[in-house]
Design an enzyme around this catalytic site. Structure first.
Site, PDB file in Angstrom:
ATOM      1  N   SER A 286      40.248  33.044  40.295  1.00 42.43           N
ATOM      2  CA  SER A 286      40.421  33.785  41.544  1.00 42.43           C
ATOM      3  C   SER A 286      39.178  34.583  41.930  1.00 42.43           C
ATOM      4  O   SER A 286      39.025  34.976  43.087  1.00 42.43           O
ATOM      5  CB  SER A 286      41.655  34.689  41.487  1.00 42.43           C
ATOM      6  OG  SER A 286      41.501  35.691  40.505  1.00 42.43           O
TER       7      SER A 286
ATOM      8  N   SER B  65      33.573  39.790  38.145  1.00 44.41           N
ATOM      9  CA  SER B  65      34.577  39.739  37.092  1.00 44.41           C
ATOM     10  C   SER B  65      35.845  40.441  37.553  1.00 44.41           C
ATOM     11  O   SER B  65      35.801  41.334  38.395  1.00 44.41           O
ATOM     12  CB  SER B  65      34.055  40.425  35.824  1.00 44.41           C
ATOM     13  OG  SER B  65      35.077  40.494  34.848  1.00 44.41           O
ATOM     14  N   HIS B  66      36.946  40.065  36.952  1.00 45.54           N
ATOM     15  CA  HIS B  66      38.213  40.738  37.207  1.00 45.54           C
ATOM     16  C   HIS B  66      38.205  42.156  36.639  1.00 45.54           C
ATOM     17  O   HIS B  66      38.994  42.989  37.045  1.00 45.54           O
ATOM     18  CB  HIS B  66      39.359  39.942  36.588  1.00 45.54           C
ATOM     19  CG  HIS B  66      39.707  38.724  37.365  1.00 45.54           C
ATOM     20  ND1 HIS B  66      38.893  37.610  37.405  1.00 45.54           N
ATOM     21  CD2 HIS B  66      40.763  38.456  38.166  1.00 45.54           C
ATOM     22  CE1 HIS B  66      39.449  36.706  38.176  1.00 45.54           C
ATOM     23  NE2 HIS B  66      40.583  37.189  38.648  1.00 45.54           N
ATOM     24  N   SER B  67      37.334  42.405  35.719  1.00 43.17           N
ATOM     25  CA  SER B  67      37.233  43.710  35.068  1.00 43.17           C
ATOM     26  C   SER B  67      35.925  44.394  35.456  1.00 43.17           C
ATOM     27  O   SER B  67      34.844  43.836  35.250  1.00 43.17           O
ATOM     28  CB  SER B  67      37.276  43.523  33.541  1.00 43.17           C
ATOM     29  OG  SER B  67      36.850  44.695  32.891  1.00 43.17           O
TER      30      SER B  67
END
Length: 128
Positions: free
Chosen positions: A72, A8-10
């Protein structure tokens, strides 16, 4: 047993998915989170080396299923896969399932001892 990686981006989201899926399987499945980047001023993003470390953490000859959150994250995961040796790479599969729901289904399937393809397919067919 098949291992799972959540990208995850987070970092907080990846850890939350790990916690949730882990609760569902009572620790029976090897799982790792690869979230965020190491920049305190801009922590949102993905890091191929974190993904690679997560794969290494859960890898077994039974394979690894990777679930991601956004576009991404796919690029970072693909870069990480390039760093795997030729023997390991075919045993690591990306799964185009929703991150949270797919993680729970994949973890449940893996905890029952299902093979790599069955774990991936169960998550992918979640809504189908």
């Amino acid at each position: 047993m098949v291992g799972l990686v959540f990208v995850s981006h987070s970092a907080r989201l990846a850890e939350g998915v790990l916690e949730f899926a882990g609760q569902m399987t009572q620790g029976a499945v090897r799982m790792a989170a690869a979230g965020g980047i190491d920049d305190p001023d801009a922590p949102i993003g993905t890091d191929a080396m974190k993904v690679l470390a997560a794969i290494d953490e859960v890898y077994s000859d039974e394979g690894v299923v990777i679930l991601i959150d956004l576009g991404s994250a796919l690029l970072s995961t693909e870069v990480a896969l390039e760093f795997l040796d030729d023997e390991r790479r075919p045993r690591v599969h990306l799964c185009p399932a929703p991150l949270v729901e797919g993680a729970v289904i994949a973890a449940t399937e893996a905890s029952g001892g299902s093979a790599l393809e069955a774990v991936r397919k169960a998550a992918e067919e979640l809504y189908g």
